[in-house]
Design a protein around this motif. Sequence first.
Motif, PDB file in Angstrom:
ATOM      1  N   ILE A 133       0.854  -1.185   0.000  1.00 51.94           N
ATOM      2  CA  ILE A 133       0.000   0.000   0.000  1.00 51.94           C
ATOM      3  C   ILE A 133       0.892   1.237   0.000  1.00 51.94           C
ATOM      4  N   ALA A 134       0.607   2.174  -0.919  1.00 55.65           N
ATOM      5  CA  ALA A 134       1.295   3.461  -0.964  1.00 55.65           C
ATOM      6  C   ALA A 134       0.328   4.506  -0.412  1.00 55.65           C
ATOM      7  N   ASP A 135       0.560   4.922   0.805  1.00 60.05           N
ATOM      8  CA  ASP A 135      -0.371   5.788   1.523  1.00 60.05           C
ATOM      9  C   ASP A 135       0.047   7.247   1.383  1.00 60.05           C
ATOM     10  N   ILE A 136      -0.849   8.055   0.783  1.00 63.57           N
ATOM     11  CA  ILE A 136      -0.603   9.492   0.662  1.00 63.57           C
ATOM     12  C   ILE A 136      -1.191  10.175   1.891  1.00 63.57           C
ATOM     13  N   ASP A 137      -0.342  10.738   2.709  1.00 61.03           N
ATOM     14  CA  ASP A 137      -0.781  11.390   3.940  1.00 61.03           C
ATOM     15  C   ASP A 137       0.315  12.356   4.387  1.00 61.03           C
ATOM     16  N   PHE A 138      -0.062  13.457   4.967  1.00 60.30           N
ATOM     17  CA  PHE A 138       0.879  14.460   5.471  1.00 60.30           C
ATOM     18  C   PHE A 138       1.801  14.989   4.369  1.00 60.30           C
ATOM     19  N   GLY A 139       1.347  14.961   3.097  1.00 65.08           N
ATOM     20  CA  GLY A 139       2.162  15.446   1.989  1.00 65.08           C
ATOM     21  C   GLY A 139       3.254  14.485   1.561  1.00 65.08           C
ATOM     22  N   LYS A 140       3.269  13.301   2.168  1.00 65.05           N
ATOM     23  CA  LYS A 140       4.268  12.288   1.844  1.00 65.05           C
ATOM     24  C   LYS A 140       3.570  11.043   1.305  1.00 65.05           C
ATOM     25  N   ILE A 141       4.354  10.131   0.731  1.00 62.08           N
ATOM     26  CA  ILE A 141       3.833   8.827   0.314  1.00 62.08           C
ATOM     27  C   ILE A 141       4.698   7.764   0.972  1.00 62.08           C
ATOM     28  N   THR A 142       4.063   6.922   1.772  1.00 60.72           N
ATOM     29  CA  THR A 142       4.780   5.893   2.518  1.00 60.72           C
ATOM     30  C   THR A 142       4.337   4.517   2.041  1.00 60.72           C
ATOM     31  N   LEU A 143       5.305   3.629   1.795  1.00 64.13           N
ATOM     32  CA  LEU A 143       5.000   2.271   1.351  1.00 64.13           C
ATOM     33  C   LEU A 143       4.917   1.331   2.546  1.00 64.13           C
ATOM     34  N   TYR A 144       3.864   0.476   2.549  1.00 66.36           N
ATOM     35  CA  TYR A 144       3.704  -0.543   3.577  1.00 66.36           C
ATOM     36  C   TYR A 144       3.504  -1.900   2.907  1.00 66.36           C
ATOM     37  N   THR A 145       4.126  -2.921   3.467  1.00 69.29           N
ATOM     38  CA  THR A 145       3.920  -4.279   2.965  1.00 69.29           C
ATOM     39  C   THR A 145       2.563  -4.797   3.433  1.00 69.29           C
ATOM     40  N   GLY A 146       1.840  -5.457   2.529  1.00 65.40           N
ATOM     41  CA  GLY A 146       0.527  -5.993   2.869  1.00 65.40           C
ATOM     42  C   GLY A 146      -0.559  -5.364   2.021  1.00 65.40           C
ATOM     43  N   ASN A 147      -1.772  -5.865   2.164  1.00 68.42           N
ATOM     44  CA  ASN A 147      -2.880  -5.341   1.370  1.00 68.42           C
ATOM     45  C   ASN A 147      -3.636  -4.252   2.131  1.00 68.42           C
ATOM     46  N   TYR A 148      -4.771  -3.811   1.582  1.00 67.49           N
ATOM     47  CA  TYR A 148      -5.494  -2.689   2.183  1.00 67.49           C
ATOM     48  C   TYR A 148      -6.017  -3.023   3.571  1.00 67.49           C
ATOM     49  N   SER A 149      -6.575  -4.211   3.753  1.00 68.65           N
ATOM     50  CA  SER A 149      -7.137  -4.560   5.060  1.00 68.65           C
ATOM     51  C   SER A 149      -6.077  -4.528   6.153  1.00 68.65           C
ATOM     52  N   PHE A 150      -4.868  -5.017   5.821  1.00 69.09           N
ATOM     53  CA  PHE A 150      -3.798  -4.959   6.812  1.00 69.09           C
ATOM     54  C   PHE A 150      -3.470  -3.510   7.155  1.00 69.09           C
ATOM     55  N   TRP A 151      -3.321  -2.668   6.120  1.00 65.84           N
ATOM     56  CA  TRP A 151      -3.005  -1.262   6.376  1.00 65.84           C
ATOM     57  C   TRP A 151      -4.089  -0.612   7.241  1.00 65.84           C
ATOM     58  N   TYR A 152      -5.362  -0.844   6.890  1.00 62.91           N
ATOM     59  CA  TYR A 152      -6.460  -0.197   7.608  1.00 62.91           C
ATOM     60  C   TYR A 152      -6.483  -0.621   9.073  1.00 62.91           C
ATOM     61  N   GLN A 153      -6.407  -1.920   9.325  1.00 64.28           N
ATOM     62  CA  GLN A 153      -6.484  -2.394  10.698  1.00 64.28           C
ATOM     63  C   GLN A 153      -5.276  -1.936  11.508  1.00 64.28           C
TER      64      GLN A 153
END
Length: 542
Positions: free
Chosen positions: A222-242
Amino acid sequence: MLTVTNVTLQYGKRVLFDEVNLQFTEGNCYGVIGANGAGKSTFLKILSGEIEPNKGSVSLLPGKRMAVLSQNHFAFDNYTVLNTVIMGHKRLWEIITEKEAIYGKPEMTEEDGIKAADLETEFAEMDGWNAETQAAELLSNLGIDEPLHHQLMHALSGKQKVRVLLAQALFGNPDVLVLDEPTNDLDVETITWLENFLADFNNTVIVVSHDRHFLDAVCTHIADIDFGKITLYTGNYSFWYQASQLALKQKTEQNKKAEEKRKELLEFIARFSANASKSRQATSRKKLLDKLVLQEIKPSNRKYPAIIFNMERMPGDQILKVDNLSYQSPEGQTFLNNISFKFNKNDKIFVFSQNSQAVTALLGILAGEKQAASGTIEWGITIKPGYLPNDNQAYFNKDISLTDWLSEYSANKENDYVRGFLGKMLFSGEEANKAVNVLSGGEKVRCMLSRLMILQPNFLILDEPTNHLDLEAITALNNSLIDFKGNLIFTSHDHELAQSVANRIIEILPDGRIIDKTCSFDEYLNDPIVKQQRLQKINALA
């Protein structure tokens, strides 16, 4: 494979991206997420070169090819469907065009012959002789039948064009595939095919989608756009959300010891990995969810609406009975053909069809907005229905404020009471004084949800309630419908909403008859008996 270096984009005083550095590697699928206005589609345009950043660069490894899902549905109107797909491989199309120009000359020079020979060699190396066959196969898999393959694009409907442009992006095995909302206007079967295609795709995929089931099925990161940055996280959307919700919870508990926090997060990852191991993706070549490593997931600055459907009264045992209902379109097409069904207590029915107009007709008839040609509808005396239509424009033609608009549906006219419901849907402060006739599509849907909450129905009729909503609002709505204690009949293109909320499925077939089965949506789709029933009835119609 694809590197983003120090990318900054600013419009006036508004900074969308500030010194973004990323690397997208081969074999991974990246889901780009962010709140409305965060710049998801803009970021994809930067990757494809359509938008130049104020600072920084995007570089693709030499010799690698990027394909992008086109958003211009009219750009290829003068080309055949088959050629439009092949044009997705730009170099291959250039070779085809150059060859045709040379062979079309009345007389060929020696130089033309040498050039043609070189082109033929390059054409063969690109497997050009199989290009039409491969393009036709893609089109057929996406629901574009063979008789349409040689038609001009302008003869196709908008939904058909979307599928052709998707085939264009997928054609020729691109090294990087960039997709902005690829599931829009696709039916369940086509989305499932696309999920399987991308799960087996060996190259890099970067996708923006509001379909959570799709993101879970295809994404390794997941490439999360937040705080003017883009951060990559391993895993799918449900993992990122939880994980992000857990991080937010822990942020509010400032006295939690660091070791307790670490233990809780590690336990969460272990539970999630165990559940995810059942998914198709975890058993594919992308088995990353078994190797999840804790990363510093920040609490997001996103705001989730508070959607709470309280009921004016509990429903009794008699809910709704539909007998021999029929309906035809103004043109005489049969949408509903003597259908009958009965609601039981606690039923939450998901209704779908290849013909979305048939579903809209049924929901409109139940809501009293349309008149059936024949048949009866019998509501229980305790039932108070609430309706959210797909087309809500008629509700917003007045030049009045949101507060005045919502108070028309409320027995309690107190300003603070009404504004409280608007606040739950993120219309706070001066936003509650906006004129309703200038709202965006997403704002209108949020207003309609406020209206349902203030009416307090015990039976919900929802026609595509997730249209125009962002992921945060969709997630909040999903959770509220799971918790809702009344009855519900709804349709949606959001697979996760259907799967997690419904305990009964009704499919309206092309001839207007129905299949009615008590089960989850995934169980319905995978039931061999249901598949056979559908096939028999569709074949009988043909």
